[in-house]
Design a protein around this motif. Structure first.
Motif, PDB file in Angstrom:
ATOM      1  N   ALA A  16       0.826  -1.204   0.000  1.00 27.43           N
ATOM      2  CA  ALA A  16       0.000   0.000   0.000  1.00 27.43           C
ATOM      3  C   ALA A  16       0.862   1.255   0.000  1.00 27.43           C
ATOM      4  O   ALA A  16       0.573   2.215  -0.735  1.00 27.43           O
ATOM      5  N   ASN A  30      -8.228  -1.393  -3.080  1.00 27.14           N
ATOM      6  CA  ASN A  30      -7.834  -2.426  -2.114  1.00 27.14           C
ATOM      7  C   ASN A  30      -7.428  -3.715  -2.837  1.00 27.14           C
ATOM      8  O   ASN A  30      -6.505  -4.413  -2.406  1.00 27.14           O
ATOM      9  N   VAL A  45      -7.315  -6.669   2.612  1.00 29.77           N
ATOM     10  CA  VAL A  45      -7.273  -5.406   3.366  1.00 29.77           C
ATOM     11  C   VAL A  45      -8.365  -5.379   4.422  1.00 29.77           C
ATOM     12  O   VAL A  45      -8.120  -5.033   5.588  1.00 29.77           O
ATOM     13  N   ARG A  52     -10.319   0.293   4.529  1.00 27.97           N
ATOM     14  CA  ARG A  52      -9.292   1.125   3.892  1.00 27.97           C
ATOM     15  C   ARG A  52      -8.747   2.200   4.825  1.00 27.97           C
ATOM     16  O   ARG A  52      -7.540   2.420   4.905  1.00 27.97           O
TER      17      ARG A  52
END
Length: 220
Positions: A16, A30, A45, A52
């Motif tokens: 990420a 995601n 995720v 998120r």
């Protein structure tokens, strides 16, 4: 969470941070993060972080323990009436020293810079600052040290300071990765301290209301 789960979580954070740094916060899904982390579970995720925003909060606070310890060391060495550069050093040096400790390529500075550009994410970034009483105290002392400035002038210069420190850090990080610079993060840190002190102490030649709301110095 077991060792496997911890490794999966770290892989997602690594993926990420890189993708957000390269492409921006809103441009990365995601699912793409999960795929870049090497997992076939496209719900990874949500499974490991809950969502998120929780993933981004985990990224923001990922290394704050190290910078907080260093900030506390520097603050403990301050005299009762520190000069402006000394206060700025407590805020800036832990950030750039941490960047210098990361392997190349690193994505930390570019991730935070991207995060600051997203209005919906500024609360997450601000929360990481306000959750640290020492950082909040240093910012308060910095405001007191520039008490001769009108509040709106201080807001505007703080906004510039935050953008400058994060922007320079992000570009320098990229230049190191490209081989255009040999890493000297300590030198960059003192350059930013001097530049910030000069800006905050510069004379006001034309009063105005550039910003009318406080703008904090966000340095995780």
């Amino acid at each position: 969470m077991g060792q496997h789960g911890d490794k999966a979580r770290e892989a997602l954070l690594d993926a990420a941070e890189e993708l957000f740094a390269r492409f921006g916060i809103d441009a990365v899904s995601n699912r793409r993060i999960a795929e870049h982390a090497g997992t076939a579970n496209h719900s990874a995720v949500a499974y490991h972080f809950g969502g998120r925003e929780e993933l981004i909060r985990a990224l923001v606070t990922r290394h704050t323990a190290d910078t907080s310890r260093r900030r506390a060391e520097l603050a403990a060495g301050l005299n009762p009436n520190p000069a402006l550069p000394e206060l700025l050093a407590c805020l800036i040096l832990p950030w750039v020293e941490h960047l210098g400790s990361l392997p190349v390529p690193s994505w930390r500075a570019r991730f935070v810079y991207q995060l600051r550009a997203v209005p919906s994410m500024q609360e997450v970034l601000a929360g990481s600052v306000l959750a640290n009483p020492l950082t909040e105290d240093l910012i308060g002392r910095l405001e007191a040290a520039t008490g001769e400035l009108a509040p709106t002038t201080r807001y505007g210069r703080s906004w510039i300071l935050g953008n400058m420190v994060l922007g320079v850090s992000a570009e320098y990080e990229a230049r190191i990765q490209d081989g255009a610079e040999k890493a000297n993060w300590t030198g960059v840190g003192y350059f930013l301290i001097d530049a910030s002190a000069g800006m905050l102490s510069a004379p006001v030649t034309h009063p105005g209301d550039f910003l009318t709301q406080p703008s904090a110095v966000y340095l995780p």
